[in-house]
Design an enzyme around this catalytic site. Structure first.
Site, PDB file in Angstrom:
ATOM      1  N   ASP A  11      -7.454 -14.053  18.252  1.00 11.82           N
ATOM      2  CA  ASP A  11      -8.136 -13.003  19.013  1.00 11.82           C
ATOM      3  C   ASP A  11      -9.509 -13.509  19.428  1.00 11.82           C
ATOM      4  O   ASP A  11     -10.284 -13.974  18.595  1.00 11.82           O
ATOM      5  CB  ASP A  11      -8.284 -11.732  18.169  1.00 11.82           C
ATOM      6  CG  ASP A  11      -6.942 -11.028  17.978  1.00 11.82           C
ATOM      7  OD1 ASP A  11      -5.972 -11.414  18.670  1.00 11.82           O
ATOM      8  OD2 ASP A  11      -6.856 -10.107  17.149  1.00 11.82           O
ATOM      9  N   GLU A 130       2.325  -2.053  22.403  1.00 13.00           N
ATOM     10  CA  GLU A 130       1.650  -1.573  21.192  1.00 13.00           C
ATOM     11  C   GLU A 130       2.256  -0.229  20.823  1.00 13.00           C
ATOM     12  O   GLU A 130       2.235   0.703  21.625  1.00 13.00           O
ATOM     13  CB  GLU A 130       0.146  -1.400  21.454  1.00 13.00           C
ATOM     14  CG  GLU A 130      -0.603  -2.713  21.569  1.00 13.00           C
ATOM     15  CD  GLU A 130      -2.067  -2.513  21.978  1.00 13.00           C
ATOM     16  OE1 GLU A 130      -2.553  -1.365  21.949  1.00 13.00           O
ATOM     17  OE2 GLU A 130      -2.702  -3.504  22.329  1.00 13.00           O
TER      18      GLU A 130
END
Lengths: 295, 234
Positions: A11, A130
């Site tokens: 990330d 998600e």
């Protein structure tokens, strides 16, 4: 039996590698290229750079990171986060990415998936989903790190993106992300059985048995790991730079390890998979871990 | 044109796929490579690379629009080395069954076929194949078969990165250099025919094993052993 892929997820926020819990509460871990190189030499099957802030401000440093990485790392590189237009995709591919992961832009305009697949080929387009499990047990699609409800049901959306031309689906459980409590096996299995394209499980890996379970029970074709291997990198490397101006670094200074998360190398993960009867790209005698050794 | 030009390989740019990765891999092993669609640069290159990701029909259409089909066929006929990658291998065949039927470059006699969604046990297979797979020699003596070919030094338990829904089936089995198996289907993963070498996998994404293949191909096919300038560079 086919070979399961272990993907190192990194990330990115600006120039740094960060790690969050439930995709929030960020910690600065270091420079992403250093981690990427280490994972490459340790046998990562792919790298996944996720630009979690995805602001226009941060985009240049993301392109720099991709470019530097692709000169040293010869495995597929996936890039995701804030890709809204065909031009955005083109820019990261030109910087050296091989595949992109689309999320919010695909929800807002599903035809974007079709356009991107036509232009760059289905195998370049991954759609990231998600998911959050509602009280009634249904799974719904969210965006913006689980903040925005979309009203779409996960398995229906998975079939839709597949028909629109996505080459792979990445499924993230927002509830599990960064917690180290394991992938959502029910979610992963249902998505994997809903579509004829490969499914990448994302979010929640904390122990070796989670990885084995998501393949055997979750039917995942690939999986991403982050915390488990990041903490292993930190354990083996001295953090030299001072990141205090760039965010929360208390974690780094203390080399604090999350009790729920087992720190393991990619080699250990793969060796565990092989011992569990799961095929993956693995070689004994550490051959895969050697840096480039061309005759 | 100056007679003393730099030696380079031309990565043919026909708007399909990630040419950048191919160039990076070439540079990593010391091959000077340019990405081009210009005929003159293709004619002057010491070797050609035909990469490609995407659909067969679109790819042939782009090659036609750029007027590159004849020049590729002529250069190959004249003996110029060619490395085909993924779709670049499939395009060499006579025809493909993708969305109906398409004519290919016809440099190797054979067909392009699609993986079936249902395998022999009636179980649903994931198509495309995305991931790492091994290659095997079609002969019993792998060392002898791959020796002096671009697969030299590659071992049968080495892994290479594949992304594809289609595979090639050459008519003559003696051009098949390696085969691989996906979901119970055995398919041709590389071919070697005279000056043509082509692979179904992506060597530029296959770590050091793949880079070795680029190096082998260049050394065996493109380098002039008598050229003093070259021997100094490499």
């Amino acid at each position: 039996m086919k070979n399961v892929r272990v993907i190192a997820r990194l990330d990115i926020k600006g120039p740094n590698l960060v790690k969050g819990i439930h995709l929030e509460g960020l910690r600065v871990l270091g420079k992403p290229e250093h981690f990427a190189q280490y994972y490459y030499e340790n046998g990562a099957d792919e790298l996944f750079y996720m630009d979690i802030v995805a602001s226009l401000y941060g985009r240049n440093s993301l392109l720099d990171i991709i470019e530097r990485t692709s000169k040293e790392v010869f495995i597929p590189i996936i890039v995701g986060g804030g890709l809204r237009t065909i031009e955005d995709i083109n820019a990261v591919l030109r910087a050296g990415a091989d595949k992109v992961s689309l999320n919010t832009a695909a929800i807002k305009n599903p035809d974007f998936i079709r356009q991107a697949a036509n232009r760059f080929g289905s195998s370049t387009i991954i759609v990231s989903i998600e998911a959050i499990k509602e009280k009634e047990g249904q799974y719904f699609v969210y965006t913006d790190n689980g903040r925005e409800y979309t009203g779409k049901e996960v398995f229906q959306w998975a079939r839709e993106v597949c028909e629109l031309g996505a080459g792979e689906i990445m499924i993230t459980s927002v509830d599990r992300e960064g917690t180290g409590t394991g992938y959502d096996l029910e979610l992963t299995k249902k998505v994997a059985e809903s579509v004829p394209i490969p499914v990448i499980a994302c979010g929640g890996a904390g122990r070796l048995e989670h990885i084995e379970n998501v393949v055997i029970e979750g039917k995942a074709d690939a999986l991403t790991v982050a915390s488990m291997i990041h903490y292993d990198f930190i354990k083996h490397h001295t953090i030299e730079a001072d990141y205090s101006a760039e965010g929360n670094v208390e974690f780094l200074k203390k080399k604090m390890i999350f009790s729920k998360i087992e720190t393991v190398s990619l080699e250990t993960i793969k060796s565990h998979l092989m011992n569990s009867g799961i095929n993956c790209r693995f070689k004994h005698h550490g051959e895969i871990n050697k840096p480039l050794n061309i005759c | 044109m100056s007679e003393k030009r730099d030696q380079y390989v031309a990565i043919i740019d026909y708007k399909m796929g990630n040419l950048f990765s191919v160039k990076q891999a070439c540079e990593q092993v010391g091959i000077k490579a340019i990405v081009t669609e210009k005929k003159e640069e293709i004619l002057n290159a010491s070797g050609l690379i035909l990469p490609g990701v995407g659909g067969f029909g679109d790819a042939m259409q782009h090659l036609r629009d750029l007027d590159l089909i004849e020049v590729i066929r002529d250069e190959i006929a004249a003996g110029k080395p060619l490395l085909g990658i993924c779709l670049g291998l499939q395009l060499l065949m006579s025809e493909s069954e993708e969305f109906g039927s398409h004519e290919g470059l016809g440099l190797i006699e054979g067909k392009v076929k699609k993986f079936k969604l249902e395998n022999s046990e009636g179980r649903v297979s994931k198509v495309p194949q995305v991931g790492w797979n091994q290659i095997a020699s079609v002969r019993t003596k792998q060392e002898l078969h791959w020796n002096q070919t671009p697969l030299q030094h590659i071992k049968e338990d080495d892994y290479l990165y594949f992304v594809h829904s289609y595979f090639v089936e050459p008519t003559l089995s003696d051009v098949v250099l390696s085969q691989s198996t996906y979901e119970g289907v055995s398919f041709c993963s590389s071919v070697l025919k005279d000056n043509i070498f082509a692979v179904q996998f992506h060597p530029e994404k296959s770590a050091s094993v793949g880079l070795q293949i680029y190096k082998n191909w260049f050394t065996q096919f493109c380098q002039e052993p008598t050229n003093k300038e070259m021997s100094r560079v490499f």
